[in-house]
Design a protein around this motif. Structure first.
Motif, PDB file in Angstrom:
ATOM      1  N   ASN A 262       1.501 -45.304  34.720  1.00 44.63           N
ATOM      2  CA  ASN A 262       1.283 -45.629  33.308  1.00 44.63           C
ATOM      3  C   ASN A 262       0.175 -46.664  33.131  1.00 44.63           C
ATOM      4  O   ASN A 262      -0.223 -46.958  32.009  1.00 44.63           O
ATOM      5  CB  ASN A 262       2.569 -46.167  32.681  1.00 44.63           C
ATOM      6  CG  ASN A 262       3.621 -45.093  32.532  1.00 44.63           C
ATOM      7  OD1 ASN A 262       3.293 -43.926  32.324  1.00 44.63           O
ATOM      8  ND2 ASN A 262       4.886 -45.464  32.680  1.00 44.63           N
ATOM      9  N   LEU A 263      -0.294 -47.225  34.245  1.00 42.02           N
ATOM     10  CA  LEU A 263      -1.318 -48.256  34.182  1.00 42.02           C
ATOM     11  C   LEU A 263      -2.678 -47.734  34.634  1.00 42.02           C
ATOM     12  O   LEU A 263      -3.653 -47.808  33.906  1.00 42.02           O
ATOM     13  CB  LEU A 263      -0.903 -49.443  35.060  1.00 42.02           C
ATOM     14  CG  LEU A 263       0.401 -50.159  34.670  1.00 42.02           C
ATOM     15  CD1 LEU A 263       0.721 -51.243  35.673  1.00 42.02           C
ATOM     16  CD2 LEU A 263       0.296 -50.735  33.273  1.00 42.02           C
ATOM     17  N   ALA A 264      -2.715 -47.223  35.857  1.00 39.48           N
ATOM     18  CA  ALA A 264      -3.987 -46.714  36.402  1.00 39.48           C
ATOM     19  C   ALA A 264      -4.114 -45.231  36.096  1.00 39.48           C
ATOM     20  O   ALA A 264      -4.182 -44.385  36.989  1.00 39.48           O
ATOM     21  CB  ALA A 264      -4.045 -46.960  37.908  1.00 39.48           C
TER      22      ALA A 264
ATOM     23  N   LYS B  15      -7.179 -51.304  32.196  1.00 40.83           N
ATOM     24  CA  LYS B  15      -6.179 -51.581  33.224  1.00 40.83           C
ATOM     25  C   LYS B  15      -6.469 -50.816  34.505  1.00 40.83           C
ATOM     26  O   LYS B  15      -6.232 -51.320  35.607  1.00 40.83           O
ATOM     27  CB  LYS B  15      -4.779 -51.236  32.706  1.00 40.83           C
ATOM     28  CG  LYS B  15      -4.321 -52.154  31.578  1.00 40.83           C
ATOM     29  CD  LYS B  15      -2.982 -51.736  31.006  1.00 40.83           C
ATOM     30  CE  LYS B  15      -2.592 -52.643  29.833  1.00 40.83           C
ATOM     31  NZ  LYS B  15      -1.337 -52.217  29.194  1.00 40.83           N
ATOM     32  N   THR B  16      -6.989 -49.605  34.375  1.00 42.58           N
ATOM     33  CA  THR B  16      -7.323 -48.832  35.572  1.00 42.58           C
ATOM     34  C   THR B  16      -8.375 -49.560  36.394  1.00 42.58           C
ATOM     35  O   THR B  16      -8.229 -49.708  37.613  1.00 42.58           O
ATOM     36  CB  THR B  16      -7.831 -47.432  35.185  1.00 42.58           C
ATOM     37  OG1 THR B  16      -6.798 -46.731  34.485  1.00 42.58           O
ATOM     38  CG2 THR B  16      -8.219 -46.647  36.431  1.00 42.58           C
TER      39      THR B  16
ATOM     40  N   GLU C 220      -3.488 -56.661  33.510  1.00 37.44           N
ATOM     41  CA  GLU C 220      -4.782 -56.730  32.834  1.00 37.44           C
ATOM     42  C   GLU C 220      -5.391 -58.126  32.893  1.00 37.44           C
ATOM     43  O   GLU C 220      -6.597 -58.283  32.755  1.00 37.44           O
ATOM     44  CB  GLU C 220      -4.614 -56.297  31.373  1.00 37.44           C
ATOM     45  CG  GLU C 220      -5.897 -55.908  30.695  1.00 37.44           C
ATOM     46  CD  GLU C 220      -5.653 -55.217  29.362  1.00 37.44           C
ATOM     47  OE1 GLU C 220      -6.620 -54.742  28.767  1.00 37.44           O
ATOM     48  OE2 GLU C 220      -4.483 -55.163  28.926  1.00 37.44           O
ATOM     49  N   ASN C 221      -4.552 -59.150  33.122  1.00 42.34           N
ATOM     50  CA  ASN C 221      -5.038 -60.528  33.059  1.00 42.34           C
ATOM     51  C   ASN C 221      -4.859 -61.308  34.357  1.00 42.34           C
ATOM     52  O   ASN C 221      -5.157 -62.498  34.406  1.00 42.34           O
ATOM     53  CB  ASN C 221      -4.299 -61.292  31.940  1.00 42.34           C
ATOM     54  CG  ASN C 221      -4.579 -60.733  30.564  1.00 42.34           C
ATOM     55  OD1 ASN C 221      -5.625 -60.976  29.994  1.00 42.34           O
ATOM     56  ND2 ASN C 221      -3.640 -59.964  30.030  1.00 42.34           N
TER      57      ASN C 221
ATOM     58  N   LEU D 127       5.486 -61.934  36.094  1.00 46.60           N
ATOM     59  CA  LEU D 127       4.472 -62.121  35.062  1.00 46.60           C
ATOM     60  C   LEU D 127       4.555 -60.985  34.069  1.00 46.60           C
ATOM     61  O   LEU D 127       4.375 -59.814  34.417  1.00 46.60           O
ATOM     62  CB  LEU D 127       3.078 -62.171  35.688  1.00 46.60           C
ATOM     63  CG  LEU D 127       2.746 -63.419  36.504  1.00 46.60           C
ATOM     64  CD1 LEU D 127       1.391 -63.282  37.162  1.00 46.60           C
ATOM     65  CD2 LEU D 127       2.782 -64.656  35.631  1.00 46.60           C
ATOM     66  N   SER D 128       4.824 -61.347  32.834  1.00 46.45           N
ATOM     67  CA  SER D 128       4.983 -60.354  31.780  1.00 46.45           C
ATOM     68  C   SER D 128       4.458 -60.929  30.484  1.00 46.45           C
ATOM     69  O   SER D 128       4.494 -62.147  30.263  1.00 46.45           O
ATOM     70  CB  SER D 128       6.466 -59.972  31.633  1.00 46.45           C
ATOM     71  OG  SER D 128       6.693 -59.264  30.436  1.00 46.45           O
ATOM     72  N   GLY D 129       3.992 -60.064  29.625  1.00 42.74           N
ATOM     73  CA  GLY D 129       3.545 -60.515  28.321  1.00 42.74           C
ATOM     74  C   GLY D 129       4.699 -60.951  27.440  1.00 42.74           C
ATOM     75  O   GLY D 129       4.498 -61.597  26.420  1.00 42.74           O
ATOM     76  N   TYR D 130       5.933 -60.595  27.836  1.00 47.03           N
ATOM     77  CA  TYR D 130       7.106 -60.913  27.017  1.00 47.03           C
ATOM     78  C   TYR D 130       7.954 -62.019  27.645  1.00 47.03           C
ATOM     79  O   TYR D 130       8.439 -62.907  26.983  1.00 47.03           O
ATOM     80  CB  TYR D 130       7.960 -59.659  26.826  1.00 47.03           C
ATOM     81  CG  TYR D 130       7.201 -58.524  26.195  1.00 47.03           C
ATOM     82  CD1 TYR D 130       6.984 -58.480  24.823  1.00 47.03           C
ATOM     83  CD2 TYR D 130       6.662 -57.505  26.976  1.00 47.03           C
ATOM     84  CE1 TYR D 130       6.265 -57.443  24.237  1.00 47.03           C
ATOM     85  CE2 TYR D 130       5.945 -56.462  26.407  1.00 47.03           C
ATOM     86  CZ  TYR D 130       5.750 -56.440  25.033  1.00 47.03           C
ATOM     87  OH  TYR D 130       5.031 -55.420  24.470  1.00 47.03           O
TER      88      TYR D 130
END
Length: 402
Positions: free
Chosen positions: A326-328, A341-342, A306-307, A226-229
């Protein structure tokens, strides 16, 4: 029964006649309702007054049909077989005979998909939604593939029932349906309901007392990126077997495996410099340990985290989150305060995102979750993420692997 309601033009008798002929031409046969003495006794004992009323009405209508004084005797006999009289007979027959078997809509395990899935990108639909919908469609269709030929196939169009000879069944795509199709597998006590979902789609709904085992078979070896791209549904893949990793990592892997077997909820964080094999290790664990146990693997990037909400119809789920640092990020930093996102990762680890309210009788009550996360350093992680109860195992990869 959950019968689809047709628009006004579909209620037109001429339209109905055409559709009836279409079904007969496609191999469907009229299904005649049969007398069931037990059901008839239930009708007679529960409401004898209504049964008497229905019987008197029918006898009265038949008497009117054969005693018309302004017609010859043979015309009166023919009148008994007219559409009007036949309708009265059919109405009485439907009253004293049971409807064909249908699903119990109180069953808790229900899985539904519209097929074929079409990808739409808008404010209300993002690529991640499409992939999750595609996964659900694949699951339902794979379940039907595993089930094979049903024991019965019936269809109700308006007020008529039809059945399709199971020996002539080929596939669900070629099965003509203008009403609601029902199929049943007695071995699994499972129903399939097919109805229309727009001009080009049909709604496939599985209904059963227990869907978990058959869904596990259908989703075996499935992985979802699952990726936004770029997102896709495919099979679990790993470049490096676990036995090619250093001995200390293999030993840690044994600890992880034991925890997976013992816990319903497990979060593992591995840290180390780039090139130490963290991502390769998560893929190897997914391939060699989690996949054989029936886990569906989800690989999430920044946008997906995030989703993402774990699908409720899957019993065993593994989330792989790379670059978790880089996320949390620590919410004390201004940069981390600009996104949620955290909080989303923390809610995934806690289970509050998807288990705050569960149906105890459904699949979700038995759901198991494994979260595998990688990071270069724990220094940038939010302290709340490392709190006891959120991350169960932490290990540092120190040797260069790739």
């Amino acid at each position: 029964m959950g019968v689809r309601h047709f628009s006004n033009y579909e209620s037109n008798p001429q339209y109905r006649e055409v559709k009836d002929r279409d079904l007969l031409g496609a191999g469907w046969k009229p299904l005649q309702r049969e007398i069931d003495l037990g059901y008839l006794w239930q009708v007679a004992s529960s409401d004898p007054g209504e049964l008497t009323h229905q019987t008197i009405d029918l006898v009265s209508d038949l008497a009117d049909a054969i005693t018309r004084t302004n017609h010859s005797w043979w015309a009166n006999i023919l009148n008994v077989f007219s559409d009007y009289t036949r309708s009265d007979i059919n109405e009485f027959w439907d009253y004293i005979t049971p409807e064909p078997p249908a699903p119990d809509y109180n069953y808790k395990d229900v899985l539904s998909t519209a097929t074929p899935i079409t990808q739409e990108v808008s404010r209300d639909s993002i690529p991640i939604d499409y992939v999750l919908n595609r996964l659900q469609e694949i699951t339902v269709l794979k379940v039907l593939e595993i089930l094979g030929h049903p024991d019965s196939i019936t269809q109700r169009f308006q007020d008529r029932y039809f059945y399709y000879p199971v020996e002539r069944f080929v596939d669900w795509k070629s099965l003509e349906n203008v009403g609601v199709v029902l199929a049943y597998w007695s071995k699994y006590e499972l129903w399939l309901q097919i109805s229309h979902a727009g001009l080009t789609q049909r709604q496939f709904t599985l209904i059963a007392k227990e869907l978990g085992q058959i869904v596990n078979k259908a989703t075996y070896n499935l992985a979802v990126m699952l990726s936004g791209y770029q997102s896709r549904v495919g099979k679990v893949n790993s470049q490096f077997p676990i036995n090619t990793f250093p001995r200390n990592i293999q030993s840690f892997t044994d600890t992880v495996q034991q925890a997976i077997l013992e816990q319903d909820h497990l979060a593992v964080l591995v840290q180390g410099d780039p090139g130490t094999g963290k991502t390769a290790w998560t893929q190897a664990v997914a391939k060699e340990i989690l996949m054989p146990l029936g886990y569906v693997i989800f690989i999430l990037d920044h946008d997906a985290v995030e989703n993402f909400v774990p699908p409720s119809y899957l019993e065993r789920i593994c989330l792989i989150i790379n670059e978790a640092d880089n996320l949390a990020q620590n919410r004390a930093n201004i940069a981390a305060q600009s996104n949620n996102k955290t909080e989303h990762i923390l809610s995934l680890l806690d289970g509050t995102l998807y288990q705050s309210v569960i149906d105890e009788a459904g699949i979700q009550s038995q759901q198991k979750l494994v979260v595998l996360m990688t990071c270069n350093t724990t220094e940038r992680l939010d302290p709340a993420m490392l709190r006891k109860g959120r991350v169960d195992l932490i290990y540092e990869f120190t040797q260069r692997f790739i």
